[in-house]
Design an enzyme around this catalytic site. Structure first.
Site, short mmCIF file in Angstrom:
data_model
loop_
_atom_site.label_atom_id
_atom_site.label_comp_id
_atom_site.label_asym_id
_atom_site.label_seq_id
_atom_site.Cartn_x
_atom_site.Cartn_y
_atom_site.Cartn_z
CB CYS A 128 33.35 109.22 136.97
SG CYS A 128 33.48 107.68 136.05
CG HIS A 130 32.07 108.20 140.88
ND1 HIS A 130 31.01 107.80 140.11
CD2 HIS A 130 33.18 107.62 140.33
CE1 HIS A 130 31.45 107.02 139.14
NE2 HIS A 130 32.77 106.90 139.26
CG ASN A 168 31.96 103.70 137.53
OD1 ASN A 168 31.22 104.68 137.39
ND2 ASN A 168 33.27 103.78 137.44
O1 UT7 Z 1 35.13 105.79 137.86
C1 UT7 Z 1 36.28 106.38 137.39
C2 UT7 Z 1 37.48 106.01 138.15
N1 UT7 Z 1 37.72 104.59 138.14
C3 UT7 Z 1 38.07 104.02 139.27
O2 UT7 Z 1 38.10 104.64 140.29
C4 UT7 Z 1 38.50 102.57 139.22
C5 UT7 Z 1 39.72 102.40 140.08
N2 UT7 Z 1 40.27 101.06 140.07
C6 UT7 Z 1 39.64 99.99 140.62
O3 UT7 Z 1 38.53 100.08 141.06
C7 UT7 Z 1 40.41 98.70 140.73
O4 UT7 Z 1 41.76 98.93 140.40
C8 UT7 Z 1 39.85 97.58 139.84
C9 UT7 Z 1 38.55 97.06 140.42
C10 UT7 Z 1 39.64 98.05 138.42
C11 UT7 Z 1 40.82 96.41 139.81
O5 UT7 Z 1 41.07 95.94 141.13
P1 UT7 Z 1 42.58 95.71 141.64
O6 UT7 Z 1 42.49 95.19 143.00
O7 UT7 Z 1 43.31 97.00 141.41
O8 UT7 Z 1 43.07 94.56 140.70
P2 UT7 Z 1 44.27 94.56 139.66
O9 UT7 Z 1 43.94 95.39 138.46
O10 UT7 Z 1 45.53 94.88 140.41
O11 UT7 Z 1 44.30 93.04 139.23
C12 UT7 Z 1 44.62 92.03 140.16
C13 UT7 Z 1 44.48 90.68 139.49
C14 UT7 Z 1 45.16 90.58 138.14
O12 UT7 Z 1 45.70 89.31 138.00
P3 UT7 Z 1 47.28 89.07 138.19
O13 UT7 Z 1 47.94 89.95 137.18
O14 UT7 Z 1 47.57 89.51 139.61
O15 UT7 Z 1 47.43 87.62 137.95
C15 UT7 Z 1 44.03 90.75 137.16
O16 UT7 Z 1 44.29 90.13 135.93
O17 UT7 Z 1 43.09 90.42 139.25
C16 UT7 Z 1 42.91 90.04 137.88
N3 UT7 Z 1 41.59 90.50 137.44
C17 UT7 Z 1 40.49 89.75 137.55
N4 UT7 Z 1 40.27 88.52 138.04
C18 UT7 Z 1 39.01 88.05 138.03
C19 UT7 Z 1 41.28 91.67 136.87
N5 UT7 Z 1 39.97 91.72 136.60
C20 UT7 Z 1 39.47 90.53 137.02
C21 UT7 Z 1 38.17 89.99 137.02
N6 UT7 Z 1 37.98 88.77 137.53
N7 UT7 Z 1 37.08 90.68 136.52
#
Ligand code: UT7
Length: 327
Positions: free
Chosen positions: A114, A254, A284
């Site tokens: 990225c 980004h 992204n």
């Molecule tokens: O570009 C290169 C660098 N990349 C980044 O900068 C990405 C950085 N990370 C992020 O943007 C975020 O961490 C994400 C958008 C990927 C995820 O958001 P989050 O708030 O960190 O969510 P999480 O991974 O902590 O997941 C929270 C919950 C989980 O459920 P449980 O375990 O709490 O029951 C996930 O399973 O949300 C669930 N979840 C979803 N639910 C509905 C994960 N993906 C989804 C989804 N739809 N698509």
């Protein structure tokens, strides 16, 4: 003093748009979660006929037209991409031929994930500052949707495709004022996309155990490090250039996650109206995201000559970087 100045910008997005509602039909997700956690509403997805090089070709042609130059004026091509058409030749070499450039200028890809565009921009800046080249084509071009597992809701909702870039030319007027690049390779396990080459060469009997070539990300952990690291690079960039937060006219970050971008804007005490945001429409797009945002804000008249732009990126590696640009 010679500077590398942006003389033209161009971008391309595939015509197919996939909305969050479309994704609700194929994985267990919903629009509210995606918008709330990422800010993304839709993304553009490459067609079967298109490739990174074909998207880069259109974006490059638009940048060349905007700069008012001829393809053979270009004496360096650098493409930031993690999704090249082939292992070799480079996307930049394929692009050189498609643009009809016959001057044998150096052309190569940079794999900075990225941060790929900032890496490419920094490299071209060094070539221009030293007087080695006068005109450079610098692009970020990606089709990360070809690296996602469409059954994995934790990644498939995040990415989109596109290409964009700039024509840089040597100038006595200030242009790129400085770039900062960093890598910390210890974080490979948090964000990577396997290819099967390493596995096949390691053990040819592993065929059934091959890791599928899909993006793997520990999102929450990446998120925390991204916010902290981007805060640090803002400080580093301002200090190195003896500038204060209030000198920045536009933040062009980004576009991985709206919440990460909001944290950067807060760090800069910059209102969100001074941040070029595309994440809601593009998702992204990896190395393409910063030049896409730049081109859009140049073409709609938000970015004006003389303004100070801060570009910042963070991605797999981890790689991160910034570019401070007098437009
Ligand atoms: O570009 C290169 C660098 N990349 C980044 O900068 C990405 C950085 N990370 C992020 O943007 C975020 O961490 C994400 C958008 C990927 C995820 O958001 P989050 O708030 O960190 O969510 P999480 O991974 O902590 O997941 C929270 C919950 C989980 O459920 P449980 O375990 O709490 O029951 C996930 O399973 O949300 C669930 N979840 C979803 N639910 C509905 C994960 N993906 C989804 C989804 N739809 N698509």
């Amino acid at each position: 003093m010679i500077y590398a100045k942006i003389k033209g910008t161009g971008s391309y997005l595939p015509s197919r748009v996939v909305t969050n509602a479309d994704l609700e039909k194929i994985v267990d997700t919903n629009d509210a979660w995606i918008v709330d956690r990422t800010g993304i509403q839709q993304r553009h997805v490459i067609s079967e006929e298109e490739t990174t090089a074909s998207m880069a070709h259109i974006a490059a042609s638009r940048a060349i037209n905007a700069a008012g130059i001829q393809p053979n004026d270009i004496d360096l091509i650098v493409v930031g991409t993690a999704t090249p058409d082939r292992f070799f030749p480079s996307t930049a070499a394929i692009l050189q031929h498609r643009l009809g450039i016959t001057n044998h200028c150096p052309a190569f890809d940079i794999a900075g994930a990225c941060s790929g565009f900032i890496y490419a921009l920094s490299i071209a800046d060094q070539f221009i500052r030293t007087g080695a080249v006068k005109t450079a084509l610098v692009l970020g071009a990606e089709c990360l949707t070809r690296l996602v597992d469409w059954t994995d809701r934790t990644t498939c909702v995040l990415f989109g495709d596109g290409a964009a870039g700039v024509i840089l030319q040597a100038d006595h007027q200030p242009g790129i004022l400085g770039t900062h690049l960093h890598t910390d390779g210890q974080y490979e396990p948090l964000l990577y996309a396997p290819n099967q080459l390493r596995q096949q060469t390691a053990n040819e009997n592993l065929a059934e155990a091959l890791e599928p070539p899909f993006i793997k990300m520990k999102g929450r952990e990446v998120f925390k490090i991204a916010v902290n690291t981007l805060n640090q690079i803002v400080d580093e960039t301002l200090a190195a250039n003896h500038l204060s937060k209030s000198d920045i006219d536009w933040l062009i970050p980004h576009q991985a996650n709206l919440r990460i971008i909001q944290a950067s804007a807060k760090k800069l005490a910059l209102p969100m109206e001074r941040v070029v945001l595309t994440v809601q429409h593009h998702g992204n797009t990896s190395a393409a995201s910063i030049p896409l945002a730049l081109d859009i804000a140049v073409r709609d008249g938000r970015i004006q000559p003389g303004q100070l732009l801060l570009m910042e990126a963070f991605g797999a590696g981890f790689t991160w970087g910034s570019a401070l640009v007098r437009y």
